[in-house]
Design a protein around this motif. Structure first.
Motif, PDB file in Angstrom:
ATOM      1  N   ILE A   1       0.872  -1.172   0.000  1.00 54.41           N
ATOM      2  CA  ILE A   1       0.000   0.000   0.000  1.00 54.41           C
ATOM      3  C   ILE A   1       0.909   1.223   0.000  1.00 54.41           C
ATOM      4  O   ILE A   1       1.816   1.334   0.828  1.00 54.41           O
ATOM      5  CB  ILE A   1      -0.918   0.026   1.237  1.00 54.41           C
ATOM      6  N   ILE A   2       0.674   2.138  -0.923  1.00 53.67           N
ATOM      7  CA  ILE A   2       1.426   3.395  -0.998  1.00 53.67           C
ATOM      8  C   ILE A   2       0.446   4.534  -0.706  1.00 53.67           C
ATOM      9  O   ILE A   2      -0.552   4.698  -1.417  1.00 53.67           O
ATOM     10  CB  ILE A   2       2.062   3.592  -2.389  1.00 53.67           C
ATOM     11  N   ARG A   3       0.734   5.302   0.329  1.00 52.91           N
ATOM     12  CA  ARG A   3      -0.173   6.386   0.712  1.00 52.91           C
ATOM     13  C   ARG A   3       0.399   7.726   0.269  1.00 52.91           C
ATOM     14  O   ARG A   3       1.547   8.063   0.569  1.00 52.91           O
ATOM     15  CB  ARG A   3      -0.412   6.371   2.230  1.00 52.91           C
ATOM     16  N   LEU A   4      -0.440   8.486  -0.437  1.00 48.19           N
ATOM     17  CA  LEU A   4      -0.025   9.756  -1.020  1.00 48.19           C
ATOM     18  C   LEU A   4      -0.865  10.891  -0.443  1.00 48.19           C
ATOM     19  O   LEU A   4      -2.077  10.737  -0.229  1.00 48.19           O
ATOM     20  CB  LEU A   4      -0.202   9.721  -2.541  1.00 48.19           C
TER      21      LEU A   4
ATOM     22  N   ASP B   1      -5.982  16.545  -8.271  1.00 50.63           N
ATOM     23  CA  ASP B   1      -4.794  16.888  -9.066  1.00 50.63           C
ATOM     24  C   ASP B   1      -3.527  16.741  -8.226  1.00 50.63           C
ATOM     25  O   ASP B   1      -2.466  16.374  -8.747  1.00 50.63           O
ATOM     26  CB  ASP B   1      -4.898  18.316  -9.609  1.00 50.63           C
ATOM     27  N   ILE B   2      -3.632  17.031  -6.946  1.00 53.28           N
ATOM     28  CA  ILE B   2      -2.486  16.864  -6.045  1.00 53.28           C
ATOM     29  C   ILE B   2      -2.135  15.387  -5.928  1.00 53.28           C
ATOM     30  O   ILE B   2      -0.956  15.004  -5.963  1.00 53.28           O
ATOM     31  CB  ILE B   2      -2.807  17.456  -4.660  1.00 53.28           C
ATOM     32  N   PHE B   3      -3.157  14.545  -5.792  1.00 58.24           N
ATOM     33  CA  PHE B   3      -2.917  13.103  -5.716  1.00 58.24           C
ATOM     34  C   PHE B   3      -2.212  12.618  -6.986  1.00 58.24           C
ATOM     35  O   PHE B   3      -1.253  11.838  -6.918  1.00 58.24           O
ATOM     36  CB  PHE B   3      -4.246  12.372  -5.532  1.00 58.24           C
ATOM     37  N   SER B   4      -2.663  13.081  -8.160  1.00 55.76           N
ATOM     38  CA  SER B   4      -2.036  12.698  -9.433  1.00 55.76           C
ATOM     39  C   SER B   4      -0.571  13.098  -9.462  1.00 55.76           C
ATOM     40  O   SER B   4       0.301  12.299  -9.843  1.00 55.76           O
ATOM     41  CB  SER B   4      -2.768  13.358 -10.609  1.00 55.76           C
ATOM     42  N   ASP B   5      -0.278  14.332  -9.068  1.00 59.10           N
ATOM     43  CA  ASP B   5       1.111  14.805  -9.088  1.00 59.10           C
ATOM     44  C   ASP B   5       1.976  14.015  -8.112  1.00 59.10           C
ATOM     45  O   ASP B   5       3.139  13.713  -8.395  1.00 59.10           O
ATOM     46  CB  ASP B   5       1.165  16.299  -8.760  1.00 59.10           C
ATOM     47  N   ASN B   6       1.415  13.665  -6.961  1.00 60.12           N
ATOM     48  CA  ASN B   6       2.198  12.879  -6.002  1.00 60.12           C
ATOM     49  C   ASN B   6       2.413  11.451  -6.481  1.00 60.12           C
ATOM     50  O   ASN B   6       3.432  10.834  -6.168  1.00 60.12           O
ATOM     51  CB  ASN B   6       1.513  12.899  -4.635  1.00 60.12           C
ATOM     52  N   ALA B   7       1.469  10.922  -7.253  1.00 59.22           N
ATOM     53  CA  ALA B   7       1.667   9.601  -7.856  1.00 59.22           C
ATOM     54  C   ALA B   7       2.826   9.648  -8.848  1.00 59.22           C
ATOM     55  O   ALA B   7       3.692   8.754  -8.874  1.00 59.22           O
ATOM     56  CB  ALA B   7       0.387   9.143  -8.545  1.00 59.22           C
ATOM     57  N   ILE B   8       2.871  10.690  -9.664  1.00 58.43           N
ATOM     58  CA  ILE B   8       3.967  10.822 -10.633  1.00 58.43           C
ATOM     59  C   ILE B   8       5.296  11.000  -9.906  1.00 58.43           C
ATOM     60  O   ILE B   8       6.333  10.457 -10.319  1.00 58.43           O
ATOM     61  CB  ILE B   8       3.681  11.998 -11.590  1.00 58.43           C
ATOM     62  N   LYS B   9       5.280  11.740  -8.827  1.00 56.04           N
ATOM     63  CA  LYS B   9       6.496  11.906  -8.020  1.00 56.04           C
ATOM     64  C   LYS B   9       6.996  10.555  -7.521  1.00 56.04           C
ATOM     65  O   LYS B   9       8.210  10.279  -7.504  1.00 56.04           O
ATOM     66  CB  LYS B   9       6.198  12.846  -6.854  1.00 56.04           C
TER      67      LYS B   9
ATOM     68  N   MET C   1      10.853   5.913  -8.192  1.00 51.21           N
ATOM     69  CA  MET C   1      11.067   4.510  -8.542  1.00 51.21           C
ATOM     70  C   MET C   1      11.829   4.350  -9.850  1.00 51.21           C
ATOM     71  O   MET C   1      12.338   3.275 -10.146  1.00 51.21           O
ATOM     72  CB  MET C   1       9.715   3.797  -8.679  1.00 51.21           C
ATOM     73  N   ARG C   2      11.909   5.427 -10.636  1.00 53.22           N
ATOM     74  CA  ARG C   2      12.497   5.365 -11.984  1.00 53.22           C
ATOM     75  C   ARG C   2      11.788   4.312 -12.826  1.00 53.22           C
ATOM     76  O   ARG C   2      12.399   3.544 -13.576  1.00 53.22           O
ATOM     77  CB  ARG C   2      13.997   5.065 -11.919  1.00 53.22           C
ATOM     78  N   ALA C   3      10.468   4.226 -12.700  1.00 49.32           N
ATOM     79  CA  ALA C   3       9.691   3.241 -13.446  1.00 49.32           C
ATOM     80  C   ALA C   3       8.257   3.715 -13.553  1.00 49.32           C
ATOM     81  O   ALA C   3       7.772   4.463 -12.697  1.00 49.32           O
ATOM     82  CB  ALA C   3       9.741   1.877 -12.757  1.00 49.32           C
ATOM     83  N   VAL C   4       7.584   3.312 -14.606  1.00 46.52           N
ATOM     84  CA  VAL C   4       6.150   3.549 -14.736  1.00 46.52           C
ATOM     85  C   VAL C   4       5.458   2.198 -14.771  1.00 46.52           C
ATOM     86  O   VAL C   4       6.038   1.197 -15.198  1.00 46.52           O
ATOM     87  CB  VAL C   4       5.806   4.361 -16.004  1.00 46.52           C
ATOM     88  N   PRO C   5       4.219   2.124 -14.317  1.00 50.00           N
ATOM     89  CA  PRO C   5       3.533   0.833 -14.284  1.00 50.00           C
ATOM     90  C   PRO C   5       3.170   0.347 -15.680  1.00 50.00           C
ATOM     91  O   PRO C   5       3.102   1.127 -16.636  1.00 50.00           O
ATOM     92  CB  PRO C   5       2.276   1.134 -13.462  1.00 50.00           C
ATOM     93  N   ASP C   6       2.926  -0.951 -15.770  1.00 45.00           N
ATOM     94  CA  ASP C   6       2.422  -1.514 -17.016  1.00 45.00           C
ATOM     95  C   ASP C   6       0.939  -1.233 -17.187  1.00 45.00           C
ATOM     96  O   ASP C   6       0.434  -1.216 -18.303  1.00 45.00           O
ATOM     97  CB  ASP C   6       2.678  -3.023 -17.046  1.00 45.00           C
ATOM     98  N   LEU C   7       0.238  -1.029 -16.104  1.00 44.81           N
ATOM     99  CA  LEU C   7      -1.169  -0.652 -16.170  1.00 44.81           C
ATOM    100  C   LEU C   7      -1.584  -0.012 -14.863  1.00 44.81           C
ATOM    101  O   LEU C   7      -0.994  -0.261 -13.814  1.00 44.81           O
ATOM    102  CB  LEU C   7      -2.052  -1.853 -16.484  1.00 44.81           C
ATOM    103  N   VAL C   8      -2.610   0.816 -14.962  1.00 38.79           N
ATOM    104  CA  VAL C   8      -3.218   1.461 -13.795  1.00 38.79           C
ATOM    105  C   VAL C   8      -4.671   1.011 -13.740  1.00 38.79           C
ATOM    106  O   VAL C   8      -5.392   1.090 -14.742  1.00 38.79           O
ATOM    107  CB  VAL C   8      -3.141   2.997 -13.902  1.00 38.79           C
ATOM    108  N   HIS C   9      -5.098   0.532 -12.586  1.00 37.90           N
ATOM    109  CA  HIS C   9      -6.486   0.082 -12.401  1.00 37.90           C
ATOM    110  C   HIS C   9      -7.125   0.971 -11.349  1.00 37.90           C
ATOM    111  O   HIS C   9      -6.764   0.929 -10.175  1.00 37.90           O
ATOM    112  CB  HIS C   9      -6.499  -1.380 -11.961  1.00 37.90           C
ATOM    113  N   ALA C  10      -8.087   1.808 -11.780  1.00 36.61           N
ATOM    114  CA  ALA C  10      -8.729   2.790 -10.915  1.00 36.61           C
ATOM    115  C   ALA C  10     -10.068   2.268 -10.421  1.00 36.61           C
ATOM    116  O   ALA C  10     -10.852   1.702 -11.194  1.00 36.61           O
ATOM    117  CB  ALA C  10      -8.932   4.104 -11.661  1.00 36.61           C
TER     118      ALA C  10
END
Length: 727
Positions: free
Chosen positions: A97-100, A118-126, A131-140
């Motif tokens: 679990i990652i809390r932002l 929008d703050i949550f989105s920016d903190n997710a990108i941060k 991690m120097r990685a992006v996910p293969d998929l995002v499930h909302a």
């Protein structure tokens, strides 16, 4: 599988792992942790929180999955456990679990979260940058996460999966049926924002996972972005290690203490209901059905587990009304000694209560007004209990698969009573239903089966995905400045000659300390010409054509082709024009204003359809595009991934800027997305009225000074640069 070097979400250290899927689940509201889930604590901590935790664990156990992260909101509030303030919590070897951070630190209801997403989105990108990685998929999961997921999908270029859980249009329909007015619904639930967020999620998702056929064929069909080929029915699973039938011998479990405190005959068959104290769960109708049936009272006790409570007077209004109604109903029908309604229970008590009810040949009931799925129904079935449930959504599929109960109209109290009596009053019916439920759950509702079907449906889509290079190292073409100013041109930088001269002086004095970019609706050639005319130093970066083009400074500005390729996704300009060109009040701007990824119109608000109607036209024709209105007279149609705001975030990721080191300034509607989030926003004093709704939002400063002086005022407000001249 190949080995890859990744970073631990807890300490950022590099570790080697077999390369597999990196999956991010997003569930923002409620209280989410790995153990002792506080189900039923409030309207936001229900079955969805349990579903996402169990899905994360189940995905993490599959051989093709390398890492699973469940993003949720970080909460620092003395009213809730400290668990919810921990940045990273392990759910397994490769599941966290990652809390932002998202708005106020305190715990707030989901309807109050919209301004902070929008703050949550920016903190997710941060987090991804760390991690120097992006996910293969995002499930909302749910509408709020759907909006965030769509944003991340567009910025990062990763596939989005959406699960609505409870849909706004369906909820609104039910609330209207129950007598609430449109005005009350909107005020209480922010329903218009929720429904639009669901539309945005559907517009961006490559797949929508639903729990039932009814969801896909009826509930989602009410949406403008409904695409049947996008829908997949994959029912959730149940943890068969926790939920299983009782032993017919041995001592009663500790949960018997609940019954003994309330019931005159605690070992009598029972009717068990477990839900939040929410008016939609309809437990008052259940109580009325029981209270008016002498036969039912003779056959069974009634056990209602309606969350945990301390002092009802201090609970939110909706919960308080339900609990007060419950207590008053018990008194009205004089049901003392027949109804059990404990104040507190532990999560581990729930499986015991199911088993205890099954041991006493009881029945489980879910009388909710509407039920997207109903996890409690498969938990009860796995524990050996027959079920009675509302004739809606999930219960229909569960009973169709398991043949273990009766469907009822939740508003018909006599029908509720009759169904309960039929199961409780006939031992053969009870045994057959209980046995069928046990078999059906094992066949249709295991987590292992859910994950296999989940990944099988995704496999083809993921094979087609290109490797994302947003975090790849590249040769720097912008100055090694520690901060970046991004400003709109017309009516922001320009408009006042003296103010323009003042900011030009600051820009020249700050070279090396400050990177400079413009974000404009103009084409790049026009932007260069007008800035030169006003004697503004040449920007390092041009974000032009409303965010659809990025160029870097040079004798001939160099186009960022990676950005162009990124935003080309699903862009069909000919289809856009065929649908919009002939609408009243829309006139195409001159040819020079049309670009590869931008269609621009003059907009007459007295004659043209509203923006929502134009979006509906595009959506109903399966056209994915973004509409940007500005100054009440201009309309730009862009690819779904393009905007000034997305372009700024792309640059931040590409060149290593922290959002807090980027100041953005603007004056009109096409600047709104750029101003939101964790960047430092400045709205100049001469702003257009459409930006007025941003007042009070996080890190958006409304300057009193106009044009470039407003930008300078904002820079002083944020203490953005050393040695700024006094205003």
């Amino acid at each position: 599988m190949k080995l890859s070097t990744e970073r631990s979400p807890q300490d950022g250290k590099q570790v080697q792992k077999d390369k597999g899927l990196y999956i991010v689940l997003i569930s923002i509201h409620g209280l989410i942790r790995g153990k002792d889930l506080e189900l039923g604590r409030d309207a936001d901590t229900g079955g969805q929180t349990k579903y996402v935790v169990e899905l994360a664990r189940a995905l993490g156990q599959h051989k093709d999955v390398e890492r699973v992260e469940l993003f949720t909101r970080k909460i620092v509030d003395e009213r809730v456990a400290e668990d919810y303030s921990v940045d990273a919590e392990p759910l397994g070897d490769n599941v966290h679990i990652i809390r932002l951070a998202c708005g106020p630190r305190r715990y707030i209801k989901k309807e109050s979260l919209w301004p902070y997403l929008d703050i949550f989105s920016d903190n997710a990108i941060k987090h991804f940058r760390k991690m120097r990685a992006v996910p293969d998929l995002v499930h909302a999961h749910y509408a709020d996460a759907g909006l965030v997921g769509a944003n991340l999908s567009n910025i990062l270029g990763v596939p989005l999966i959406f699960t609505g859980h409870s849909l706004g249009r369906e909820k609104k329909r039910r609330l209207l049926e129950n007598g609430l007015t449109e005005e009350t619904i909107e005020k209480r639930y922010n329903m218009a924002r929720r429904i639009e967020a669901e539309e945005v999620a559907l517009d961006n998702a490559i797949m929508v996972i639903a729990s039932t056929q009814q969801e896909t064929s009826q509930q989602y069909a009410d949406y403008e972005n409904y695409r049947p080929d996008q829908m997949r029915v994959i029912p959730p699973g149940v943890d068969l290690d926790r939920f299983y039938p009782p032993s017919r011998r041995g001592r009663y479990p500790a949960a018997i203490s609940y019954l003994k405190r309330f019931l005159s005959e605690p070992t009598k068959p029972c009717i068990l209901a477990i839900s939040r104290a929410d008016e939609r769960k309809n437990i008052i109708s259940l109580l009325n059905a029981y209270g008016t049936s002498q036969q039912l009272q003779e056959l069974a006790n009634l056990i209602i587990i309606a969350g945990n409570r301390d002092d009802i007077r201090h609970m939110d209004k909706g919960t308080r009304q339900v609990l007060e109604g419950l207590l008053l109903g018990i008194d009205k029908f004089d049901l003392y000694g027949k109804v059990c309604y404990p104040k507190q229970h532990n999560p581990d008590d729930i499986p015991e209560l199911y088993r205890l009810a099954a041991r006493f040949h009881g029945v489980f009931i879910n009388p909710a007004l509407t039920e997207p799925f109903g996890l409690t129904l498969i938990e009860a079935a796995a524990s050996g209990l027959p079920i009675v449930a509302t004739n809606d959504g999930g219960p229909r599929d569960i009973i169709d698969n398991c043949h273990n109960g009766i469907l009822i109209d939740p508003l018909d109290e006599e029908q509720i009573s009759t169904a309960l009596t039929e199961i409780l009053g006939t031992r053969d019916t009870w045994r057959t239903s209980a046995a069928n439920g046990l078999k059906g759950v094992k066949k249709h509702y295991s987590w292992d089966g859910h994950v296999r079907k989940y990944l099988s449906n995704l496999n083809k889509k993921l094979r087609q995905r290109k490797v994302n290079k947003l975090f790849a190292a590249r040769k720097t073409v912008i100055p090694a400045a520690r901060k970046l100013l991004v400003s709109d041109i017309d009516n922001t930088l320009l408009g006042d000659r003296a103010a323009a001269a003042r900011i030009a002086e600051v820009l020249r004095a700050s070279q090396g300390q400050l990177g400079f970019a413009v974000a404009t609706g103009r084409r790049v050639e026009s932007a260069r010409a007008i800035l030169k005319e006003w004697n503004i130093p040449e920007p390092d970066i041009y974000i032009s054509a409303v965010g659809t083009e990025i160029h870097y400074k040079g004798k001939e500005p160099r186009l960022d082709r990676n950005w162009a390729n990124h935003i080309s996704y699903q862009w069909e300009p000919d289809k856009v024009r065929s649908l919009l060109d002939n609408l009243p009040g829309l006139v195409l701007q001159e040819k020079r204003e049309q670009r590869q990824f931008k269609i621009s119109y003059f907009y007459d608000p007295d004659k043209a359809p509203k923006a929502g109607e134009m979006r509906r036209i595009l959506r109903n024709n399966n056209v994915h595009a973004k509409l940007i209105m500005s100054h009440g007279q201009y309309l730009d149609v862009l690819p779904i991934r393009a905007s000034k705001g997305h372009a700024v975030r792309y640059l931040a990721m590409s060149w290593g800027y922290e959002y807090e080191d980027i100041l953005v300034a603007g004056d009109s509607g096409n600047d709104e997305e750029m101003l939101n989030g964790n960047t430092l926003g400045v709205v100049v004093g001469n702003y257009s009225k459409e930006l007025g709704r941003l007042r009070g939002k996080h890190a958006i400063y409304f300057a009193t000074a106009t044009y470039a002086d407003g930008v300078l005022e904002g820079m002083r407000h944020y203490d953005f640069l050393d040695n700024l001249p006094e205003g």
